[in-house]
Design a protein around this motif. Structure first.
Motif, PDB file in Angstrom:
ATOM      1  N   VAL A   1      12.615 -92.473 -78.727  1.00  0.00           N
ATOM      2  CA  VAL A   1      11.307 -91.841 -78.508  1.00  0.00           C
ATOM      3  C   VAL A   1      11.160 -90.633 -79.422  1.00  0.00           C
ATOM      4  CG1 VAL A   1       9.742 -90.904 -76.779  1.00  0.00           C
ATOM      5  CG2 VAL A   1      11.418 -92.630 -76.111  1.00  0.00           C
ATOM      6  N   LEU A   2      12.233 -89.837 -79.544  1.00  0.00           N
ATOM      7  CA  LEU A   2      12.179 -88.693 -80.451  1.00  0.00           C
ATOM      8  C   LEU A   2      11.997 -89.147 -81.888  1.00  0.00           C
ATOM      9  CD1 LEU A   2      13.184 -87.256 -77.889  1.00  0.00           C
ATOM     10  CD2 LEU A   2      14.843 -86.034 -79.306  1.00  0.00           C
ATOM     11  N   ALA A   3      12.663 -90.235 -82.258  1.00  0.00           N
ATOM     12  CA  ALA A   3      12.516 -90.741 -83.621  1.00  0.00           C
ATOM     13  C   ALA A   3      11.093 -91.235 -83.866  1.00  0.00           C
ATOM     14  CB  ALA A   3      13.518 -91.860 -83.866  1.00  0.00           C
ATOM     15  N   ALA A   4      10.514 -91.887 -82.858  1.00  0.00           N
ATOM     16  CA  ALA A   4       9.137 -92.368 -83.012  1.00  0.00           C
ATOM     17  C   ALA A   4       8.153 -91.214 -83.162  1.00  0.00           C
ATOM     18  CB  ALA A   4       8.747 -93.225 -81.807  1.00  0.00           C
ATOM     19  N   ALA A   5       8.507 -90.054 -82.608  1.00  0.00           N
ATOM     20  CA  ALA A   5       7.653 -88.869 -82.763  1.00  0.00           C
ATOM     21  C   ALA A   5       7.880 -88.178 -84.098  1.00  0.00           C
ATOM     22  CB  ALA A   5       7.915 -87.890 -81.617  1.00  0.00           C
ATOM     23  N   GLY A   6       8.825 -88.676 -84.899  1.00  0.00           N
ATOM     24  CA  GLY A   6       9.091 -88.100 -86.210  1.00  0.00           C
ATOM     25  C   GLY A   6      10.010 -86.895 -86.179  1.00  0.00           C
ATOM     26  N   LEU A   7      10.686 -86.652 -85.041  1.00  0.00           N
ATOM     27  CA  LEU A   7      11.502 -85.450 -84.899  1.00  0.00           C
ATOM     28  C   LEU A   7      12.926 -85.622 -85.419  1.00  0.00           C
ATOM     29  CD1 LEU A   7      10.397 -84.155 -81.375  1.00  0.00           C
ATOM     30  CD2 LEU A   7       9.458 -83.617 -83.633  1.00  0.00           C
ATOM     31  N   LEU A   8      13.336 -86.860 -85.718  1.00  0.00           N
ATOM     32  CA  LEU A   8      14.694 -87.083 -86.205  1.00  0.00           C
ATOM     33  C   LEU A   8      14.751 -87.341 -87.706  1.00  0.00           C
ATOM     34  CD1 LEU A   8      16.246 -89.277 -83.354  1.00  0.00           C
ATOM     35  CD2 LEU A   8      16.172 -86.783 -83.591  1.00  0.00           C
ATOM     36  N   ALA A   9      13.627 -87.275 -88.361  1.00  0.00           N
ATOM     37  CA  ALA A   9      13.618 -87.506 -89.812  1.00  0.00           C
ATOM     38  C   ALA A   9      14.436 -86.435 -90.516  1.00  0.00           C
ATOM     39  CB  ALA A   9      12.181 -87.509 -90.333  1.00  0.00           C
ATOM     40  N   HIS A  10      15.365 -86.877 -91.371  1.00  0.00           N
ATOM     41  CA  HIS A  10      16.234 -85.996 -92.158  1.00  0.00           C
ATOM     42  C   HIS A  10      17.090 -85.097 -91.260  1.00  0.00           C
ATOM     43  CE1 HIS A  10      13.798 -87.440 -95.446  1.00  0.00           C
ATOM     44  NE2 HIS A  10      12.708 -86.940 -94.881  1.00  0.00           N
ATOM     45  N   ARG A  11      17.441 -85.601 -90.102  1.00  0.00           N
ATOM     46  CA  ARG A  11      18.323 -84.879 -89.191  1.00  0.00           C
ATOM     47  C   ARG A  11      19.480 -85.788 -88.781  1.00  0.00           C
ATOM     48  NH1 ARG A  11      15.698 -80.305 -87.180  1.00  0.00           N
ATOM     49  NH2 ARG A  11      13.410 -80.365 -87.364  1.00  0.00           N
ATOM     50  N   SER A  12      20.534 -85.172 -88.242  1.00  0.00           N
ATOM     51  CA  SER A  12      21.628 -85.919 -87.633  1.00  0.00           C
ATOM     52  C   SER A  12      21.285 -86.174 -86.171  1.00  0.00           C
ATOM     53  CB  SER A  12      22.945 -85.136 -87.733  1.00  0.00           C
ATOM     54  OG  SER A  12      23.259 -84.855 -89.080  1.00  0.00           O
ATOM     55  N   ALA A  13      21.719 -87.328 -85.663  1.00  0.00           N
ATOM     56  CA  ALA A  13      21.414 -87.678 -84.280  1.00  0.00           C
ATOM     57  C   ALA A  13      22.419 -88.705 -83.794  1.00  0.00           C
ATOM     58  CB  ALA A  13      19.993 -88.236 -84.161  1.00  0.00           C
ATOM     59  N   THR A  14      22.417 -88.932 -82.488  1.00  0.00           N
ATOM     60  CA  THR A  14      23.242 -89.977 -81.906  1.00  0.00           C
ATOM     61  C   THR A  14      22.493 -90.622 -80.755  1.00  0.00           C
ATOM     62  OG1 THR A  14      25.477 -90.491 -81.109  1.00  0.00           O
ATOM     63  CG2 THR A  14      24.434 -88.526 -80.190  1.00  0.00           C
ATOM     64  N   THR A  15      23.016 -91.735 -80.282  1.00  0.00           N
ATOM     65  CA  THR A  15      22.468 -92.447 -79.130  1.00  0.00           C
ATOM     66  C   THR A  15      23.597 -93.315 -78.585  1.00  0.00           C
ATOM     67  OG1 THR A  15      20.657 -93.866 -78.355  1.00  0.00           O
ATOM     68  CG2 THR A  15      21.607 -94.404 -80.496  1.00  0.00           C
ATOM     69  N   HIS A  16      23.282 -94.195 -77.658  1.00  0.00           N
ATOM     70  CA  HIS A  16      24.322 -95.065 -77.107  1.00  0.00           C
ATOM     71  C   HIS A  16      24.946 -95.886 -78.233  1.00  0.00           C
ATOM     72  CE1 HIS A  16      26.344 -98.070 -74.662  1.00  0.00           C
ATOM     73  NE2 HIS A  16      26.048 -97.373 -73.575  1.00  0.00           N
ATOM     74  N   TRP A  17      26.284 -96.040 -78.176  1.00  0.00           N
ATOM     75  CA  TRP A  17      26.979 -96.713 -79.287  1.00  0.00           C
ATOM     76  C   TRP A  17      26.472 -98.123 -79.529  1.00  0.00           C
ATOM     77  CZ3 TRP A  17      29.430-101.208 -77.983  1.00  0.00           C
ATOM     78  CH2 TRP A  17      29.838-101.382 -76.662  1.00  0.00           C
ATOM     79  N   ARG A  18      25.947 -98.798 -78.495  1.00  0.00           N
ATOM     80  CA  ARG A  18      25.445-100.156 -78.687  1.00  0.00           C
ATOM     81  C   ARG A  18      24.140-100.177 -79.481  1.00  0.00           C
ATOM     82  NH1 ARG A  18      23.830-103.255 -74.957  1.00  0.00           N
ATOM     83  NH2 ARG A  18      24.874-105.188 -75.537  1.00  0.00           N
ATOM     84  N   ARG A  19      23.476 -99.034 -79.587  1.00  0.00           N
ATOM     85  CA  ARG A  19      22.167 -98.978 -80.248  1.00  0.00           C
ATOM     86  C   ARG A  19      22.166 -98.106 -81.496  1.00  0.00           C
ATOM     87  NH1 ARG A  19      20.628-103.518 -78.232  1.00  0.00           N
ATOM     88  NH2 ARG A  19      20.455-103.521 -75.955  1.00  0.00           N
ATOM     89  N   CYS A  20      23.339 -97.617 -81.900  1.00  0.00           N
ATOM     90  CA  CYS A  20      23.374 -96.776 -83.101  1.00  0.00           C
ATOM     91  C   CYS A  20      22.951 -97.554 -84.340  1.00  0.00           C
ATOM     92  CB  CYS A  20      24.782 -96.215 -83.291  1.00  0.00           C
ATOM     93  SG  CYS A  20      25.181 -94.835 -82.177  1.00  0.00           S
ATOM     94  N   GLY A  21      23.404 -98.801 -84.457  1.00  0.00           N
ATOM     95  CA  GLY A  21      23.013 -99.608 -85.610  1.00  0.00           C
ATOM     96  C   GLY A  21      21.518 -99.847 -85.667  1.00  0.00           C
TER      97      GLY A  21
END
Length: 389
Positions: free
Chosen positions: A107-127
């Motif tokens: 959701v944060l990525a869809a809002a454009g807040l993760l562009a050019h930033r480091s981030a993580t999520t559940h390991w099954r969905r990182c790819g």
């Protein structure tokens, strides 16, 4: 004044991750909550699993919060409520915290807040996050990442994230106190990688499943890219290109992940020595295996085994003298006569000096000489109890 924390609920949010910030940040342990936590949504929200939650506040009220938290959601690809996305952008533009737990990062990525930033999520969905948002540096081995926007890894990593926030705002002592009350480690060593397994395959990468089976049948064998390419029926160059395009990895890294995953299962389910596990997983030496395991998982093989194999001390033990709980199947009949409890040795017995110089623990201790005052007192007491002659 306590910070206001708004937890945003979206259709498909999960109950567990939604409850983490409410419990870790907003629960009153008797000294007042550290944060004012409230759930916000446009209306009643059906959670993943069937429960329906009535929010405590509307989305407009969340715009004044000091921190906005987006828990995990089953909807990873959208579309998301434009009002929610605008709220997240507004909160960030105002210099206030925006936080995600687990797949809330999408959701944060869809809002454009993760562009050019480091981030993580559940390991099954990182790819998937990496493929959908290639301008985001996805760190699958981290429990949480703070890069202007704060993202947490899968599920219980939300607790680690909340403890991190408490340390930042209220200090280490406050975070440690909350960790004790939640019965969790105040700081968990190793990252998310120690819990990760193979990511789910995309539909177009089903050919990898056949290759995985081929590798597992030859796990103890030394294999290279040419061997994998021959088994897959393609050239080494084509294999490498397909791995990069469809899995976001190289054949070598993928092969190592299979070996490490096999090692995990052996460490969890067997008592085989580390060198035997190393050989069974196809490593040329134990040193190479230990280095690869620590680089991938974040902790040593021995540490991994200790944390995942049950300890006898962790099982429920019978407490001597405790009352037995009645059962429905207890045989009828007169009560058994109570047995006297075994007598515990008193202090005089336990502290009695050894009398035999042949005692295996050594010769008996010699008494210390009495002082003049002690000798007078001893003689007085002895005379009082001496029988008349």
């Amino acid at each position: 004044m306590r910070q206001k924390v708004a937890v945003l609920l979206l259709p498909g949010s999960t109950m567990f991750e939604t409850g983490i910030p409410a419990e870790a940040l907003g629960y009153d342990w008797g000294e007042g909550p550290l944060y004012d936590v409230q759930v916000h949504a446009a209306g009643p929200v059906p959670l993943d699993g069937g429960a329906i939650v009535q929010p405590g506040g509307c989305l407009e009220e969340a715009a004044t919060a000091d921190m906005v938290v987006v828990p995990s959601t089953a909807n990873l690809t959208g579309p998301f409520d434009p009002q929610v996305l605008e709220l997240l952008r507004h909160t960030h533009d105002q210099g206030r915290r925006v936080v995600s737990i687990c797949t809330g990062a999408f959701v944060l990525a869809a809002a454009g807040l993760l562009a050019h930033r480091s981030a993580t999520t559940h390991w099954r969905r990182c790819g998937l996050l990496r493929r959908m948002y290639p301008d985001t540096l996805v760190l699958p081995d981290k429990l949480y990442v703070d890069d202007g926007v704060i993202t947490g890894a899968g599920s219980t990593a939300g607790v680690d994230l909340c403890l991190y926030l408490i340390r930042q705002d209220h200090g280490v002592s406050a975070a440690n106190a909350v960790a004790r009350r939640l019965v969790v480690s105040a700081y968990r060593h190793g990252g998310q990688a120690q819990f990760a397994g193979p990511e789910p395959l995309q539909a177009e990468a089903n050919w990898v499943a056949d290759l995985s089976t081929w590798v597992h049948d030859r796990m103890e064998t030394t294999l290279g890219v040419k061997d994998l390419a021959g088994a897959a029926g393609m050239s080494s160059r084509t294999l490498t290109r397909r791995f990069e395009n469809e899995l976001g990895s190289s054949p070598g890294r993928w092969l190592n992940s299979l070996r490490i995953d096999h090692a995990r299962r052996l460490l969890e389910s067997t008592t085989l020595p580390i060198d035997v596990i190393s050989a069974r997983c196809g490593y040329s030496s134990t040193t190479t295996f230990r280095t690869a395991f620590r680089r991938t998982v974040g902790i040593s093989p021995s540490h991994y085994r200790r944390e995942r194999q049950p300890s006898p001390a962790g099982h429920l033990a019978h407490t001597p003298g405790a009352a037995e709980a009645p059962t429905d199947h207890a045989p009828a009949g007169p009560p058994r006569p109570s047995q006297p409890a075994p007598r515990s040795p008193d202090r005089a017995e336990t502290e009695r000096p050894r009398l035999l110089s042949s005692d295996p623990d050594g010769p008996c201790p010699q008494p210390r000489p009495r002082s003049d005052r002690q000798q007078v007192a001893y003689q007085t007491i002895t005379n009082q109890f001496r029988p008349d002659s």
